[in-house]
Design a protein around this motif. Structure first.
Motif, PDB file in Angstrom:
ATOM      1  N   THR A 184      46.286  44.526  61.852  1.00  0.00           N
ATOM      2  CA  THR A 184      47.625  45.090  61.910  1.00  0.00           C
ATOM      3  C   THR A 184      48.596  44.343  61.015  1.00  0.00           C
ATOM      4  O   THR A 184      49.689  44.845  60.735  1.00  0.00           O
ATOM      5  CB  THR A 184      48.149  45.059  63.349  1.00  0.00           C
ATOM      6  N   GLN A 185      48.225  43.137  60.530  1.00  0.00           N
ATOM      7  CA  GLN A 185      49.135  42.340  59.717  1.00  0.00           C
ATOM      8  C   GLN A 185      48.675  42.157  58.284  1.00  0.00           C
ATOM      9  O   GLN A 185      49.501  41.971  57.397  1.00  0.00           O
ATOM     10  CB  GLN A 185      49.316  40.955  60.353  1.00  0.00           C
ATOM     11  N   GLU A 186      47.368  42.183  58.041  1.00  0.00           N
ATOM     12  CA  GLU A 186      46.855  41.870  56.711  1.00  0.00           C
ATOM     13  C   GLU A 186      45.750  42.830  56.319  1.00  0.00           C
ATOM     14  O   GLU A 186      44.947  43.244  57.164  1.00  0.00           O
ATOM     15  CB  GLU A 186      46.317  40.429  56.684  1.00  0.00           C
ATOM     16  N   LEU A 187      45.721  43.153  55.035  1.00  0.00           N
ATOM     17  CA  LEU A 187      44.652  43.934  54.436  1.00  0.00           C
ATOM     18  C   LEU A 187      44.076  43.088  53.303  1.00  0.00           C
ATOM     19  O   LEU A 187      44.770  42.789  52.329  1.00  0.00           O
ATOM     20  CB  LEU A 187      45.174  45.272  53.927  1.00  0.00           C
ATOM     21  N   VAL A 188      42.817  42.686  53.433  1.00  0.00           N
ATOM     22  CA  VAL A 188      42.198  41.747  52.492  1.00  0.00           C
ATOM     23  C   VAL A 188      41.110  42.474  51.716  1.00  0.00           C
ATOM     24  O   VAL A 188      40.235  43.130  52.307  1.00  0.00           O
ATOM     25  CB  VAL A 188      41.604  40.536  53.237  1.00  0.00           C
ATOM     26  N   THR A 189      41.147  42.371  50.401  1.00  0.00           N
ATOM     27  CA  THR A 189      40.103  42.918  49.539  1.00  0.00           C
ATOM     28  C   THR A 189      39.644  41.850  48.569  1.00  0.00           C
ATOM     29  O   THR A 189      40.427  40.996  48.146  1.00  0.00           O
ATOM     30  CB  THR A 189      40.597  44.142  48.745  1.00  0.00           C
ATOM     31  N   VAL A 190      38.360  41.893  48.200  1.00  0.00           N
ATOM     32  CA  VAL A 190      37.789  40.958  47.226  1.00  0.00           C
ATOM     33  C   VAL A 190      37.073  41.760  46.156  1.00  0.00           C
ATOM     34  O   VAL A 190      36.614  42.883  46.395  1.00  0.00           O
ATOM     35  CB  VAL A 190      36.833  39.961  47.900  1.00  0.00           C
ATOM     36  N   SER A 191      36.951  41.190  44.973  1.00  0.00           N
ATOM     37  CA  SER A 191      36.432  41.926  43.824  1.00  0.00           C
ATOM     38  C   SER A 191      35.243  41.207  43.210  1.00  0.00           C
ATOM     39  O   SER A 191      34.957  40.045  43.503  1.00  0.00           O
ATOM     40  CB  SER A 191      37.525  42.111  42.772  1.00  0.00           C
ATOM     41  N   GLU A 192      34.576  41.923  42.334  1.00  0.00           N
ATOM     42  CA  GLU A 192      33.531  41.328  41.520  1.00  0.00           C
ATOM     43  C   GLU A 192      34.148  40.580  40.345  1.00  0.00           C
ATOM     44  O   GLU A 192      35.363  40.661  40.101  1.00  0.00           O
ATOM     45  CB  GLU A 192      32.613  42.429  40.998  1.00  0.00           C
ATOM     46  N   ALA A 193      33.308  39.851  39.637  1.00  0.00           N
ATOM     47  CA  ALA A 193      33.742  39.142  38.434  1.00  0.00           C
ATOM     48  C   ALA A 193      33.065  39.762  37.219  1.00  0.00           C
ATOM     49  O   ALA A 193      31.868  40.066  37.248  1.00  0.00           O
ATOM     50  CB  ALA A 193      33.404  37.662  38.532  1.00  0.00           C
ATOM     51  N   LEU A 194      33.829  39.979  36.176  1.00  0.00           N
ATOM     52  CA  LEU A 194      33.302  40.493  34.921  1.00  0.00           C
ATOM     53  C   LEU A 194      33.470  39.446  33.825  1.00  0.00           C
ATOM     54  O   LEU A 194      34.046  38.374  34.039  1.00  0.00           O
ATOM     55  CB  LEU A 194      34.028  41.788  34.536  1.00  0.00           C
ATOM     56  N   ARG A 195      32.994  39.743  32.684  1.00  0.00           N
ATOM     57  CA  ARG A 195      33.106  38.827  31.551  1.00  0.00           C
ATOM     58  C   ARG A 195      34.587  38.598  31.232  1.00  0.00           C
ATOM     59  O   ARG A 195      35.352  39.545  31.063  1.00  0.00           O
ATOM     60  CB  ARG A 195      32.389  39.407  30.341  1.00  0.00           C
ATOM     61  N   HIS A 196      34.973  37.342  31.205  1.00  0.00           N
ATOM     62  CA  HIS A 196      36.355  36.927  30.942  1.00  0.00           C
ATOM     63  C   HIS A 196      37.315  37.335  32.065  1.00  0.00           C
ATOM     64  O   HIS A 196      38.531  37.267  31.888  1.00  0.00           O
ATOM     65  CB  HIS A 196      36.871  37.487  29.609  1.00  0.00           C
ATOM     66  N   LYS A 197      36.776  37.770  33.204  1.00  0.00           N
ATOM     67  CA  LYS A 197      37.626  38.124  34.338  1.00  0.00           C
ATOM     68  C   LYS A 197      37.041  37.507  35.604  1.00  0.00           C
ATOM     69  O   LYS A 197      35.920  37.855  36.012  1.00  0.00           O
ATOM     70  CB  LYS A 197      37.731  39.648  34.516  1.00  0.00           C
ATOM     71  N   ASN A 198      37.765  36.609  36.206  1.00  0.00           N
ATOM     72  CA  ASN A 198      37.310  35.986  37.436  1.00  0.00           C
ATOM     73  C   ASN A 198      37.510  36.922  38.629  1.00  0.00           C
ATOM     74  O   ASN A 198      38.378  37.798  38.611  1.00  0.00           O
ATOM     75  CB  ASN A 198      38.053  34.675  37.687  1.00  0.00           C
ATOM     76  N   ALA A 199      36.701  36.707  39.655  1.00  0.00           N
ATOM     77  CA  ALA A 199      36.841  37.486  40.877  1.00  0.00           C
ATOM     78  C   ALA A 199      38.129  37.096  41.589  1.00  0.00           C
ATOM     79  O   ALA A 199      38.543  35.943  41.584  1.00  0.00           O
ATOM     80  CB  ALA A 199      35.642  37.257  41.788  1.00  0.00           C
ATOM     81  N   ARG A 200      38.740  38.068  42.250  1.00  0.00           N
ATOM     82  CA  ARG A 200      40.036  37.850  42.886  1.00  0.00           C
ATOM     83  C   ARG A 200      39.995  38.240  44.359  1.00  0.00           C
ATOM     84  O   ARG A 200      39.188  39.068  44.791  1.00  0.00           O
ATOM     85  CB  ARG A 200      41.133  38.649  42.181  1.00  0.00           C
ATOM     86  N   LEU A 201      40.901  37.635  45.085  1.00  0.00           N
ATOM     87  CA  LEU A 201      41.148  37.951  46.492  1.00  0.00           C
ATOM     88  C   LEU A 201      42.596  38.406  46.614  1.00  0.00           C
ATOM     89  O   LEU A 201      43.504  37.686  46.220  1.00  0.00           O
ATOM     90  CB  LEU A 201      40.875  36.737  47.380  1.00  0.00           C
ATOM     91  N   GLN A 202      42.784  39.601  47.157  1.00  0.00           N
ATOM     92  CA  GLN A 202      44.137  40.140  47.310  1.00  0.00           C
ATOM     93  C   GLN A 202      44.416  40.409  48.780  1.00  0.00           C
ATOM     94  O   GLN A 202      43.540  40.854  49.529  1.00  0.00           O
ATOM     95  CB  GLN A 202      44.299  41.436  46.511  1.00  0.00           C
ATOM     96  N   ILE A 203      45.653  40.136  49.176  1.00  0.00           N
ATOM     97  CA  ILE A 203      46.103  40.352  50.546  1.00  0.00           C
ATOM     98  C   ILE A 203      47.338  41.243  50.491  1.00  0.00           C
ATOM     99  O   ILE A 203      48.315  40.915  49.816  1.00  0.00           O
ATOM    100  CB  ILE A 203      46.420  39.021  51.250  1.00  0.00           C
ATOM    101  N   LEU A 204      47.282  42.374  51.189  1.00  0.00           N
ATOM    102  CA  LEU A 204      48.356  43.354  51.183  1.00  0.00           C
ATOM    103  C   LEU A 204      48.865  43.568  52.599  1.00  0.00           C
ATOM    104  O   LEU A 204      48.197  43.239  53.581  1.00  0.00           O
ATOM    105  CB  LEU A 204      47.877  44.696  50.611  1.00  0.00           C
ATOM    106  N   ASP A 205      50.047  44.141  52.679  1.00  0.00           N
ATOM    107  CA  ASP A 205      50.547  44.612  53.965  1.00  0.00           C
ATOM    108  C   ASP A 205      49.874  45.952  54.258  1.00  0.00           C
ATOM    109  O   ASP A 205      49.900  46.859  53.420  1.00  0.00           O
ATOM    110  CB  ASP A 205      52.067  44.781  53.928  1.00  0.00           C
TER     111      ASP A 205
END
Length: 677
Positions: free
Chosen positions: A286-307
């Motif tokens: 109810t407070q946080e929406l968390v998504t994680v991504s893959e990593a590509l060439r020259h792009k690191n994987a990221r963690l995002q937190i949304l409302d």
């Protein structure tokens, strides 16, 4: 000296006045009645000066008022929130001194409790601190001080393990309601009794007496029931009365007159990670929406937190040059496991970060790829590991408090010779003594649902076979419901063997030998979740073009699946990794991650709810059989349909228009999806 009092005082001198008020006066405020009373005071009889002795007695009583540790923590959180609000407003001149908010504030809290006749401070006493912030905060922040205090109390209630009545927003430990003429303490006791009951039992109290009937009819009682059941996810803003929210089960099973209709959602579609980076996992509360991504060439994987409601981005963290495969959020922590073999733990509002910022607080090396993880209520993290080509390896049990790790090898005696594929937690949170997992037999490749208690030397408690050798079916995903039930998605090993329907099997660990009929969904199941006794699944068929992504619900009361809405009209992936679709659900709505996009749906007010004569939203009115409602919709046969009224009438509402752009450049589309009754 007359001009000196009209000029602003020095901030250091102004801070010496603990209580600060802004008064207009009777004349400037045009309060003529009060002005006449003031003029008549001179002719009245002189009164005895009893103020000083009264204050002295009150000062002695003040020291006897207890300030519980919870109240001191709430005060510190409030100060953190005020500092963040002041910095966000752009003002640099604000006075939050230790003398005022660490010493004087405690006395103000005690004074508020004493004035209410209480022996200890309660969360509602925080509202008395608004008398300290008149000139210490920027005007626009002070104007919202009551909302800020209410938000701090509500957030603390969500994080409290027991969610006791003392922290229910706007209610407090003992409730003082306006009602019949009866002693206040008896009224508080009666209200607390109602809080400990469920809504059905509270209704049974109605014939007891007029006093009890008056108390049980108070809106605060029913709001409390909603908060205790759904927390911050209670959709009270959709209803005029909290009773309607309970009757409609928070908007997920709304009633239209005497007919139950499907829920209505407002769906936003937005880009999440960097262009081309697919989402690998998603978790939502109810407070946080968390998504994680893959990593590509020259792009690191990221963690995002949304409302989860407004889709406002809270954090966008660059984590690793390797793919992040899994994430979880619980106990105020966010965990992520990646292909580099590390489990990273993030926390909001640490000493090194602001209150609304997330920072890395712990990192553990598992030495193999982390494919799945869960945070437990015992302060542990369960991390499933895999080798190359996703071959399961084992399980690491990470102790967050003592920074220790223990290992359960795959194929060992502890797992009854089986390799572990997935882990989940029952409704209410994952616990070490009740951990459902997926096991695969190394020889027959048959899958089973397993129950573990990692407090025991022999942790495997139950092993229930779900698929047999040669069936061509795999068990994925595993979702736990209410203990002791788990639900297993049955998918073909090859996409060429996929059938037109999706299958979900239920396992009840109480009756391990009993066969339970599979739940049939109208299309292949990409992911599903359990919420309030129902299964919500997203289905798509990649063999069709375009491939829509639809949300369905299976309710045991209906005994069949019903279509709720179309999340995305087309979600065809450009790469195999883009076929990963993850569903997250919470009392306030749902979220679906697919490719580099995210669809966020929130429970909305159905357009069928009629309008009053002024064009404003009013009370819902039952639709009469054969007649049209005020918005032009026609009712069906008027029969009670527990399944959601599928097929009662043709047609469905289309898109409702475009929503505004989300923060940080996220492009969003908004549509209201509500099937016809």
């Amino acid at each position: 000296m007359g001009w000196a009092t009209a000029d602003p005082l020095d901030p250091a001198l102004l801070d010496r006045f603990a209580v600060q008020l802004r008064l207009e006066g009777a004349l400037l405020g045009k309060q003529w009645k009060e002005a006449g009373q003031i003029m008549g005071l001179e002719a009245s009889e002189p009164r005895k000066r009893m103020l000083l002795p009264t204050l002295q007695e009150g000062s002695l009583d003040l020291n006897s008022i207890a300030v519980p540790p919870e109240m001191r923590r709430l005060l510190l959180r409030l100060v953190q929130a005020l500092v963040a609000e002041c910095r966000r407003s752009g003002h640099r001149q604000f006075e939050l001194s230790d003398r005022t908010f660490l010493v004087k504030a405690i006395r103000v809290l005690r004074a508020s409790a004493l004035a209410r006749g209480k022996a200890a401070c309660e969360p509602r006493d925080l509202f008395a601190l608004r008398f300290l912030t008149t000139f210490r905060l920027p005007p626009e922040v002070h104007a919202r001080i009551e909302k800020i205090i209410a938000g701090v109390i509500e957030a603390s209630w969500e994080e409290r393990p027991g969610k006791g009545d003392w922290a229910v927003p706007g209610i407090g430990f003992s409730v003082a309601l306006s009602g019949p003429d009866m002693p206040g303490q008896m009224q508080d006791v009666a209200a607390l009794v109602c809080h400990y009951l469920n809504p059905e039992d509270a209704l049974r109290l109605l014939p007891a007496s007029r006093n009890i009937q008056s108390i049980t009819q108070q809106p605060d009682i029913w709001r409390c029931f909603c908060y205790l059941r759904w927390g911050r996810g209670a959709n009270l803003h959709l209803y005029d009365h909290a009773k309607d929210c309970l009757r409609d089960q928070n908007g997920w099973f709304p009633w239209q007159g005497v007919v139950r209709s499907p829920p209505c959602f407002e769906v936003r579609r937005l880009k999440t990670h960097q262009q081309g980076c697919a989402s690998m996992d998603l978790r939502t509360t109810t407070q946080e929406l968390v998504t994680v991504s893959e990593a590509l060439r020259h792009k690191n994987a990221r963690l995002q937190i949304l409302d989860p409601v407004s889709t406002t981005r809270k954090a966008n963290l660059e984590v690793s040059p390797s793919n992040i495969n899994c994430c979880d959020v619980a106990r105020g922590l966010v965990c992520a496991g990646s292909d580099d073999g590390n489990v990273r733990v993030y926390k909001r509002g640490t000493l090194r970060a602001e209150k609304d910022e997330y920072s890395l607080v712990q990192q553990f090396a598992c030495h193999e790829k982390v494919n799945d993880l869960r945070i437990t209520t015992d302060g542990k993290v369960l991390a499933l590991k895999t080798r190359r080509n996703r071959v399961p390896s084992g399980l690491d049990i990470i102790d967050l408090e003592h920074a220790g790790q223990s290992v359960v090898e795959g194929g060992s005696r502890a797992s009854r010779g089986k390799f572990l594929h997935a882990v989940d937690g029952f409704e209410g949170g994952c616990s070490l003594h009740q951990v459902p997992m997926v096991g695969e037999h190394p020889l027959t490749t048959g899958f089973s649902a397993m129950l573990f208690d990692f407090r025991r030397s022999d942790p495997c408690v139950l092993d229930v076979p779900v698929t047999d050798e040669g069936t061509g079916m795999v068990l994925w995903p595993l979702r736990a419901g209410r203990f002791p039930q788990v639900f297993c998605g049955l998918a073909p090993e090859s996409s060429s063997l996929a059938g037109p329907q999706g299958l979900i099997s239920m396992v009840d660990f109480r009756y391990a030998a009993a066969l339970v009929p599979a739940i049939h969904l109208p299309g292949p199941v990409d992911d599903f979740r359990f919420l309030d006794g129902s299964i919500y699944a997203i289905c798509s068929d990649m063999n069709t073009r375009p491939s829509p992504l639809t949300l369905h619900r299976y309710s045991p009361a209906a005994g069949r699946a019903e279509h709720l809405c179309t999340v995305v009209e087309s979600c065809t992936g450009r790469r195999p990794e883009w076929d990963i679709k993850v569903l997250g659900i919470h009392p306030g709505g749902f979220a679906v991650a697919f490719g580099d996009e995210l669809a966020v749906g929130t429970v909305a007010r159905p357009p069928e709810w009629s309008l009053d004569g002024d064009g404003k939203e009013g009370e819902r009115r039952p639709l009469r059989d054969g007649l049209q409602s005020e918005d032009g919709m026609q009712d069906g046969d008027g029969k009670d349909d527990e399944g959601g009224g599928a097929g009662d009438a043709a047609g469905r509402h289309g898109e409702d228009g475009q929503a505004g752009s989300t923060q940080e450049g996220a492009e969003a589309e908004s549509s209201t999806e509500c099937p016809q009754l």
